[in-house]
Scaffold this motif. Structure first.
Motif, mmCIF file in Angstrom:
data_model
loop_
_atom_site.group_PDB
_atom_site.id
_atom_site.type_symbol
_atom_site.label_atom_id
_atom_site.label_comp_id
_atom_site.label_asym_id
_atom_site.label_seq_id
_atom_site.Cartn_x
_atom_site.Cartn_y
_atom_site.Cartn_z
ATOM 1 N N GLU A 155 0.651 9.648 2.380
ATOM 2 C CA GLU A 155 1.047 8.748 1.303
ATOM 3 C C GLU A 155 2.566 8.689 1.179
ATOM 4 O OE1 GLU A 155 -2.476 8.716 -2.091
ATOM 5 O OE2 GLU A 155 -0.498 9.514 -2.533
ATOM 6 N N SER A 193 0.854 -1.186 0.000
ATOM 7 C CA SER A 193 0.000 0.000 0.000
ATOM 8 C C SER A 193 0.888 1.234 0.000
ATOM 9 C CB SER A 193 -0.915 0.027 1.229
ATOM 10 O OG SER A 193 -1.647 1.235 1.299
ATOM 11 N N ASN A 194 0.333 2.355 -0.442
ATOM 12 C CA ASN A 194 1.019 3.650 -0.341
ATOM 13 C C ASN A 194 0.540 4.453 0.864
ATOM 14 O OD1 ASN A 194 2.176 2.952 -2.778
ATOM 15 N ND2 ASN A 194 1.732 4.899 -3.779
ATOM 16 N N VAL A 195 -0.416 3.916 1.615
ATOM 17 C CA VAL A 195 -1.123 4.690 2.638
ATOM 18 C C VAL A 195 -0.631 4.337 4.033
ATOM 19 C CG1 VAL A 195 -3.387 5.249 3.585
ATOM 20 C CG2 VAL A 195 -3.131 4.772 1.141
ATOM 21 N N ASP A 227 -5.497 15.325 -3.781
ATOM 22 C CA ASP A 227 -4.152 14.736 -3.691
ATOM 23 C C ASP A 227 -3.170 15.564 -4.508
ATOM 24 O OD1 ASP A 227 -4.632 14.034 -6.371
ATOM 25 O OD2 ASP A 227 -5.367 12.048 -5.807
ATOM 26 N N ARG A 266 4.751 2.319 -4.529
ATOM 27 C CA ARG A 266 4.555 1.662 -5.825
ATOM 28 C C ARG A 266 5.412 2.344 -6.897
ATOM 29 N NH1 ARG A 266 0.537 -1.615 -6.401
ATOM 30 N NH2 ARG A 266 -0.474 -0.653 -4.596
ATOM 31 N N GLU A 267 5.411 3.663 -6.882
ATOM 32 C CA GLU A 267 6.159 4.409 -7.885
ATOM 33 C C GLU A 267 7.669 4.217 -7.725
ATOM 34 O OE1 GLU A 267 2.154 5.976 -7.321
ATOM 35 O OE2 GLU A 267 3.790 5.542 -5.923
ATOM 36 N N THR A 278 0.155 14.030 -0.061
ATOM 37 C CA THR A 278 -1.294 13.898 0.129
ATOM 38 C C THR A 278 -1.593 13.615 1.592
ATOM 39 O OG1 THR A 278 -1.584 13.050 -2.115
ATOM 40 C CG2 THR A 278 -3.323 12.559 -0.523
ATOM 41 N N PRO A 329 5.245 7.162 -1.843
ATOM 42 C CA PRO A 329 5.167 6.621 -3.217
ATOM 43 C C PRO A 329 5.835 5.256 -3.354
ATOM 44 C CG PRO A 329 6.897 8.276 -3.086
ATOM 45 C CD PRO A 329 6.204 8.284 -1.744
ATOM 46 N N GLU A 375 -4.921 1.501 -2.069
ATOM 47 C CA GLU A 375 -3.646 1.719 -2.743
ATOM 48 C C GLU A 375 -3.107 3.127 -2.564
ATOM 49 O OE1 GLU A 375 -4.348 0.636 -6.763
ATOM 50 O OE2 GLU A 375 -4.173 -1.511 -6.384
ATOM 51 N N ASN A 376 -4.014 4.103 -2.347
ATOM 52 C CA ASN A 376 -3.565 5.490 -2.194
ATOM 53 C C ASN A 376 -4.568 6.276 -1.365
ATOM 54 O OD1 ASN A 376 -5.688 6.435 -4.039
ATOM 55 N ND2 ASN A 376 -4.410 5.545 -5.658
#
Length: 556
Positions: A410, A233-235, A344, A414-415, A397, A412, A266-267
């Protein structure tokens, strides 16, 4: 400043201890030499082991020959980079556009020493440094044996901590030692041989070649390992309100939210949408990850404290820009600009990219739970004069759920992972190599020094890596720093700067070229030595200039 005094005190005690040990002959008894605070710990053990490894002489000579063009290419590349950097700095000084000095220009960050350089993690940096030194010096020793040059000793160099390793080939055989009285090379006994120029260059390039090969293998394995890591997760929960439903069940900051009921989170935008859609007062399940363990908790929102806020938080204000003039303060949450909701960082970016210099906007914010509006006239963007610029940075965010009592941010994850996994595809161009070179340092692309505890909580191993658990991140960190240290040390040793390997190779190569063009072997050797010394001084002056120029430009 206090930490510097502690380091100075530790260093003073260390140096005094060396002087005492030398005075009583203890250093000599254990075959240890000192040059000021620098200790060289020697051993003659391992000779038979080296002989066995070096017995495949054809292979090692081929290995050394392959390293010669690689060394010359690295030498040209490093020389060109340093000269190019100097030209840019001189131009910046002349045009008064020199950026202020940053952490990169601090003296301690010039050296690749874990614990001293603030960008190099201690544990993984030490692992990388040890492997680098062992590989480099053992390669010199093995190649010397393959060329029938005696290795007098091997060992490590210490200044409080290991900073280097060494192998001591017989200098008379490797370089030839001139007789000070007669001005000619000493005679060689029948059981000795003097290395030819080709053999000497092979021995000198072996360390750099081994570093590059080790770096290649380590990076290949690193990219294979991170292919078996996936983001969860990004959260992440950044704050919990005392007495709230989240606080009552023991939720704390730095907890990753993976799902709500059966919905994967996911965000921040997905978290906002799903929390807002939950039936009022109904208990729901929240999947979390904390300290490497995943679990589920039950939460019942407080209907009397309903409401959810999403926005963009910033933590830096550019002096003299519209944001500062309007009274914006750090850690403010932007929820809307004009009539456009800002949920965001993407919403904020999409709005600002369509603004123009001189445009008036109204920013709706929350500061300390109070709503404040700001009217701002945008300035010109530094990178694109036509676009508008508020003068704020450091965006993230942020989602605040009052009903359950949490603030959510958040990361990043995943990024970041996607970018790292794409680096091998970029290696066909210059950009990929530049990214790899500056990866651990602040840079315009992405900074990544490994999976520390605050980063790997966003990830989990998959596939073959599942049984390793958290060990997969330790493995990735070790491979990253083994690769990066070997890559960087290999490049640095390519510099045409005595006493580095590249300096010796440059001198021998220049000597060979001059001798072929003009004859007179001995005189050309003297000229090549003087040119090599001049290059060494030029390289040293250039490196020092890159360090001090930003400080001189800003009077620091």
């Amino acid at each position: 400043m206090e930490s510097y005094w502690k380091i100075l005190l530790i260093f003073a005690v260390y140096w005094q201890s060396i002087l005492i040990l030398k005075q009583y002959g203890i250093l000599k008894r254990f075959n240890i030499d000192n040059h000021g605070p620098l200790l060289m710990i020697r051993t003659t053990k391992g000779q038979k082991f080296l002989d066995r490894i070096a017995s495949a002489k054809s292979f090692w000579r081929l290995f050394g020959d392959a390293g010669i063009p690689l060394m010359l290419f690295g030498m040209f590349l490093m020389f060109a980079l340093i000269i190019f950097s100097d030209i840019l700095m001189v131009t910046s000084l002349h045009e008064q556009t020199m950026p202020p000095p940053s952490e990169i220009h601090e003296l301690r960050n010039i050296f690749l020493i874990p614990g001293i350089n603030e960008f190099i993690p201690v544990v993984w940096g030490i692992i990388g440094l040890i492997v680098t030194l062992v590989v480099h010096e053992f390669s010199h020793a093995i190649m010397s044996k393959a060329e029938d040059i005696r290795v007098k000793s091997m060992g490590i160099i210490l200044v409080l901590i290991p900073i280097g390793g060494f192998a001591e080939p017989d200098e008379e055989q490797l370089f030839g030692i001139r007789d000070k009285d007669k001005g000619r090379e000493n005679e060689v006994t029948p059981d000795q041989k003097t290395a030819t120029r080709r053999q000497r260059v092979r021995i000198l390039t072996a360390g750099v070649m081994a570093n590059f090969v080790t770096a290649f293998v380590a990076f290949v394995l690193f990219f294979i390992v991170i292919g078996s890591i996936a983001p969860v997760s990004n959260v992440v929960i950044t704050d919990v309100v005392l007495g709230s439903p989240a606080d009552d069940i023991g939720l704390t900051g730095m907890t990753v939210i993976t799902h709500i009921n059966d919905k994967k989170i996911e965000n921040g935008s997905v978290f906002h949408a799903h929390i807002a859609s939950l039936p009022v007062g109904e208990v729901f399940k929240m999947g979390i990850k904390k300290d490497g363990k995943t679990s589920e908790v039950l939460l019942k929102p407080d209907i009397e404290k309903g409401g959810i806020i999403s926005g963009v938080k910033f933590n830096e204000i550019v002096p003299g820009m519209p944001g500062e003039k309007a009274g914006l303060v750090e850690d403010t949450i932007i929820t809307r600009i004009d009539d456009v909701p800002i949920y965001d960082t993407q919403d904020f970016s999409d709005f600002m990219v369509n603004t123009t210099s001189g445009q008036e906007i109204i920013i709706y914010t929350i500061v300390d739970n109070e709503q404040i509006n700001y009217s701002i006239t945008l300035a010109s963007h530094p990178a694109d004069g036509e676009k508008g610029f508020i003068g704020i940075s450091g965006f993230s965010t942020l989602v605040i759920s009052r009903s359950i009592g949490v603030s959510v941010g958040e990361y990043p994850a995943r990024e970041l992972l996607h970018f790292l996994q794409m680096i091998p595809n970029m290696m066909t161009g210059v950009a990929g190599w530049v990214i790899l070179l500056v990866l651990p340092f602040p840079n315009p692309f992405i900074s990544f020094a490994g999976f520390n505890t605050s980063i790997y909580m966003f990830y989990e191993p998959i596939g073959w890596a599942v049984p390793l658990g958290v060990g997969v991140f330790w493995l990735a960190n070790s491979l990253l720093w083994i690769g990066w240290m070997n890559f960087y040390v290999g490049l640095f040793n390519c510099l045409p700067m005595l006493p580095l390997d590249g300096g010796h190779v440059f001198r021998d190569t220049l000597h060979s070229i001059l001798a072929r063009l003009f004859g007179n072997e001995e005189r050309m050797g003297v000229i090549a030595g003087k040119v090599a010394t001049g290059f060494a001084l030029l390289m040293l002056a250039s490196l020092l200039f890159m360090i001090i120029a930003p400080k001189l430009a800003h009077g620091l």
